[in-house]
Design a protein around this motif. Structure first.
Motif, mmCIF file in Angstrom:
data_model
loop_
_atom_site.group_PDB
_atom_site.id
_atom_site.type_symbol
_atom_site.label_atom_id
_atom_site.label_comp_id
_atom_site.label_asym_id
_atom_site.label_seq_id
_atom_site.Cartn_x
_atom_site.Cartn_y
_atom_site.Cartn_z
ATOM 1 N N GLN A 95 25.893 -49.718 27.985
ATOM 2 C CA GLN A 95 25.939 -48.243 27.833
ATOM 3 C C GLN A 95 26.858 -47.478 28.954
ATOM 4 O O GLN A 95 26.476 -47.625 29.922
ATOM 5 C CB GLN A 95 24.456 -47.706 27.824
ATOM 6 C CG GLN A 95 23.636 -48.073 26.857
ATOM 7 C CD GLN A 95 22.180 -47.324 26.572
ATOM 8 O OE1 GLN A 95 21.695 -46.810 27.570
ATOM 9 N NE2 GLN A 95 21.816 -47.167 25.384
ATOM 10 N N GLY A 151 27.305 -44.299 29.319
ATOM 11 C CA GLY A 151 26.776 -43.124 29.653
ATOM 12 C C GLY A 151 28.036 -41.883 29.270
ATOM 13 O O GLY A 151 28.585 -42.023 28.193
ATOM 14 N N HIS A 197 27.375 -45.203 35.652
ATOM 15 C CA HIS A 197 26.091 -46.295 35.193
ATOM 16 C C HIS A 197 26.481 -47.761 35.101
ATOM 17 O O HIS A 197 27.650 -47.986 34.390
ATOM 18 C CB HIS A 197 25.532 -45.953 33.862
ATOM 19 C CG HIS A 197 25.038 -44.644 33.917
ATOM 20 N ND1 HIS A 197 25.895 -43.339 33.445
ATOM 21 C CD2 HIS A 197 23.879 -43.959 34.090
ATOM 22 C CE1 HIS A 197 25.093 -42.250 33.637
ATOM 23 N NE2 HIS A 197 23.746 -42.626 33.786
ATOM 24 N N SER A 229 23.116 -50.004 32.881
ATOM 25 C CA SER A 229 22.470 -49.575 31.621
ATOM 26 C C SER A 229 22.821 -50.356 30.431
ATOM 27 O O SER A 229 23.950 -50.743 30.343
ATOM 28 C CB SER A 229 22.738 -48.242 31.156
ATOM 29 O OG SER A 229 23.901 -47.771 31.232
ATOM 30 N N PRO A 279 18.264 -47.378 29.308
ATOM 31 C CA PRO A 279 18.885 -46.064 28.762
ATOM 32 C C PRO A 279 19.514 -45.266 30.080
ATOM 33 O O PRO A 279 18.686 -44.856 30.738
ATOM 34 C CB PRO A 279 18.128 -45.311 27.969
ATOM 35 C CG PRO A 279 16.407 -45.879 28.462
ATOM 36 C CD PRO A 279 16.762 -47.118 29.136
ATOM 37 N N TYR A 285 20.420 -42.378 29.543
ATOM 38 C CA TYR A 285 20.232 -40.861 29.608
ATOM 39 C C TYR A 285 18.477 -40.903 30.108
ATOM 40 O O TYR A 285 17.981 -39.425 30.356
ATOM 41 C CB TYR A 285 19.939 -40.495 28.063
ATOM 42 C CG TYR A 285 19.091 -41.493 27.090
ATOM 43 C CD1 TYR A 285 17.734 -41.320 27.198
ATOM 44 C CD2 TYR A 285 19.935 -42.203 26.240
ATOM 45 C CE1 TYR A 285 17.293 -42.246 26.120
ATOM 46 C CE2 TYR A 285 19.162 -43.261 25.311
ATOM 47 C CZ TYR A 285 17.806 -43.182 25.206
ATOM 48 O OH TYR A 285 17.062 -43.999 24.510
ATOM 49 N N ARG A 341 17.191 -40.173 35.956
ATOM 50 C CA ARG A 341 16.955 -38.714 36.495
ATOM 51 C C ARG A 341 17.015 -38.645 38.293
ATOM 52 O O ARG A 341 16.538 -39.686 38.537
ATOM 53 C CB ARG A 341 15.666 -38.056 36.111
ATOM 54 C CG ARG A 341 15.559 -37.869 34.471
ATOM 55 C CD ARG A 341 16.363 -36.921 33.982
ATOM 56 N NE ARG A 341 16.042 -36.744 32.670
ATOM 57 C CZ ARG A 341 16.795 -37.247 31.455
ATOM 58 N NH1 ARG A 341 17.619 -38.207 31.860
ATOM 59 N NH2 ARG A 341 16.510 -37.074 30.367
#
Length: 617
Positions: free
Chosen positions: A308, A310, A326, A329, A367, A369, A372
């Motif tokens: 992934q 990002g 990233h 991910s 993921p 997303y 954080r």
């Protein structure tokens, strides 16, 4: 003299018998070598229709055969005395194409009062698409967004979003269960095994049930060819993309088999951490038990994993710095589907189909997303999760034809039981001073752990009649009930989810429409239809509170037409619609700062869709 007349009579009989020689043959699709049933074969004064295997036998009274079939170019071939295969080329401009998505049974497109488009095998071959949006975006009113490595989201009569407003089917069976929608669901489609794609724009809930609001996309797999056929192709790009497709098919007597699939691999693309691989395989068999009964089985297997990527900030994008923040991910998909279909033609007026199916799907991911930032600039938090379900279901449908007004009635029952699970654990993420997420450590903290038993039962009716020459009216009604049994294995909280709960939703969805066929590939249609979307699992049970939610409902009004021109070298397909959505589920911020889902949304969707096609030669 009497002997002379007898000899003359016998000579004439011999000439007539010789001129009416028997012709046997088989009519096949030139693209797929599939049998074409119901094709008109005319030889002088005599004619017949091909059977389920595309075969015909007739006494020829002319030196040529005329073969005609809806959606194909008419052919004339010499009337030889031996067995012959006749290949029919699909027409690129004819509007009278045969569709199956409107009522689960083949019918003329001009009899269906809906906005529907077909992507033919010829278009699939010519496009040589490496991902589905490259062909679906050729359909008017459809915008499939490419998120990289076959990841995507959809917009059909809806803004670009991630809600469960689209229904994806394979041979008329949804590829995912109700209540567990994923906007990346089309990763689970095997492009190498497709024959055609049919796209219904607007609500199709009266036939297919919930989530068919913005539209329904039906992926129709190829059937075994009547003659041995092997096809292989490889492709490569300068950005590290490699792909190999293989299809093999044949029919031996009453039994036909098709194996098709592809393996795709992406390495060292223009953007860091953007590799992926996908293996897709399909096995399909046909067994013609008798001239009236056919048994079909199909298996699809998908094994997919992608990095992934990002996103990039504007500075990096402007400077063409495609390094990825990233570095670990990923998304992984494992899907398996089996469908068995038994079709029986009782007589000229009665047809029954019975389908049973099993589905297993798991999407596991780390993921991007979910990552954080924390108060520590060199640390972040994230999660690794898995969303999985298994399905056991059936669809039973019967069609009855009546001589009065060329009317017909379709009745169906369906049931789908799908136990689903969701599991997520916490990870501690490392971050460097440049903002790159460099690694992670799994923790013992379980964020989410629940299972939901989903049960969807439904019954539907659809009737049509030709009230006046050229004027066909269609009316349909479906009743759905969805039962959710939620079991949380953790103490309820904002992270773990709601307390144990049982909920059910039900809905009636009608449709009324009419078509008027002027002939010469020209006609108009109008319809009113209702679509609905029940709350998804995440909308119901994420967070502590379980609000009382109702399905979102959409009322759709549309009109359109099809217009052939230039001696059928081109056509225009046009539709105008207005769709009003009520009780849409949105997240509402409460006075205490918390949020909950409520039926508070109301939307209006209006648009014009048109498709112009012209073939000068």
């Amino acid at each position: 003299m009497k002997q002379f007349y007898s000899t003359l009579f016998l000579l004439l009989i011999s000439i007539i018998a010789y001129s009416q020689h028997t012709i046997e043959g088989r009519v096949l699709d030139a693209q797929t070598r599939e049998a074409l049933p119901g094709v008109s074969v005319q030889a002088g004064a005599n004619g017949c229709l091909t059977n389920a295997q595309g075969r015909f036998v007739l006494q020829a009274t002319a030196d040529s055969l005329k073969i005609t079939y809806v959606g194909y170019n008419t052919r004339k071939v010499p009337a030889g005395s031996g067995f012959t295969d006749i290949l029919m080329e699909p027409s690129s401009t004819k509007l009278n194409e045969v569709i199956v998505s409107s009522n689960r049974i083949g019918q003329l497109r001009t009899d269906a009062p809906i906005a529907i488009s077909t992507i033919s095998k010829q278009m699939l071959n010519e496009t040589k698409a490496t991902s589905l949006e490259q062909v679906l975006n050729k359909v008017s009113g459809v915008y499939m967004v490419d998120l990289g490595n076959e990841q995507h989201t959809m917009a059909i009569r809806q803004p670009i979003g991630y809600k469960s407003l689209f229904l994806y089917l394979e041979d008329g069976i949804p590829i995912r269960t109700t209540g567990d929608f994923n906007h990346n669901a089309l990763i689970e489609i095997n492009m190498a095994a497709l024959k055609t794609i049919e796209v219904i724009r607007g609500p199709a809930s009266s036939l297919y049930g919930s989530e068919a609001v913005g539209g329904a996309v039906n992926f129709i797999t190829a059937s075994p060819s009547q003659t041995p056929m092997v096809k292989a192709q490889v492709e490569s790009s300068n950005w590290g993309y490699r792909r190999a497709d293989v299809t093999a098919s044949s029919t031996m007597g009453k039994f036909g088999i098709l194996i098709g699939g592809y393996y795709a691999n992406q390495q060292n693309g223009y953007m860091d951490h953007s590799d992926f691989r996908k293996l897709a395989l399909t096995l399909k068999t046909d067994y013609q038990i008798s001239g009236k009964t056919k048994w079909t089985n199909g298996i699809s297997l998908i094994d997919y994993k992608t990095d992934q990527t990002g996103g990039l900030d504007s500075t990096h994008f402007f400077n063409k710095d495609f390094r990825n923040f990233h570095t670990f991910s990923y998304r992984a998909v494992k899907a398996f589907r089996w469908k068995s279909s038994l079709e029986h033609t009782w007589n000229a007026n009665n047809f029954t189909s019975f389908n049973v199916f099993f589905r297993s799907s798991e999407i596991g991911q780390n993921p991007f997303y979910a990552i954080r930032s924390t108060s520590n600039p060199l640390k972040a938090r994230g999660e690794i999760n898995s969303d999985a379900f298994k399905s056991y279901g059936m669809v039973l449908q019967h069609k009855k034809h009546f001589n009065w007004k060329n009317a017909s009635l379709i009745a169906g029952l369906s049931a789908d039981f799908s136990p689903a699970t969701y599991y997520a654990i916490y990870i501690d993420v490392d971050k460097n001073a440049a903002g790159f997420f460099t690694g992670f450590t799994k923790k013992d903290s379980v964020l989410t752990d629940y299972n939901v038993d989903l049960l969807n039962t439904a019954a539907y009716l659809q009737a049509d009649a030709e009230l006046l020459p050229g004027l066909k009216v269609v009316a349909a009604l479906r009743y759905d009930r969805m039962d959710y049994d939620f079991n949380n294995h953790l103490p309820p909280s904002a992270f773990t989810g709601a307390p144990d709960e049982q909920n059910f939703f039900h809905s009636w969805t009608p449709k009324v429409g009419a078509t008027y066929n002027f002939g010469n590939d020209r006609g108009v249609y109008a319809n009113y239809s209702v679509g609905f979307a029940p709350p998804n699992i995440s909308e119901l049970y994420r967070g502590v509170k379980v609000p009382t939610l109702q399905p979102a409902t959409y009322h759709n009004y549309e009109a359109g037409g099809w217009f052939g021109f230039a001696s059928n070298k081109g056509y225009l397909d046009l539709s105008i619609y207005r769709m009003n959505g009520t009780n849409e589920i949105i997240s509402v911020r409460l006075d205490d700062g918390s949020s909950e889902n409520q039926n508070a949304g109301k939307t209006t969707h209006t648009g014009v869709e048109w498709n112009l096609r012209y073939a000068p030669g």
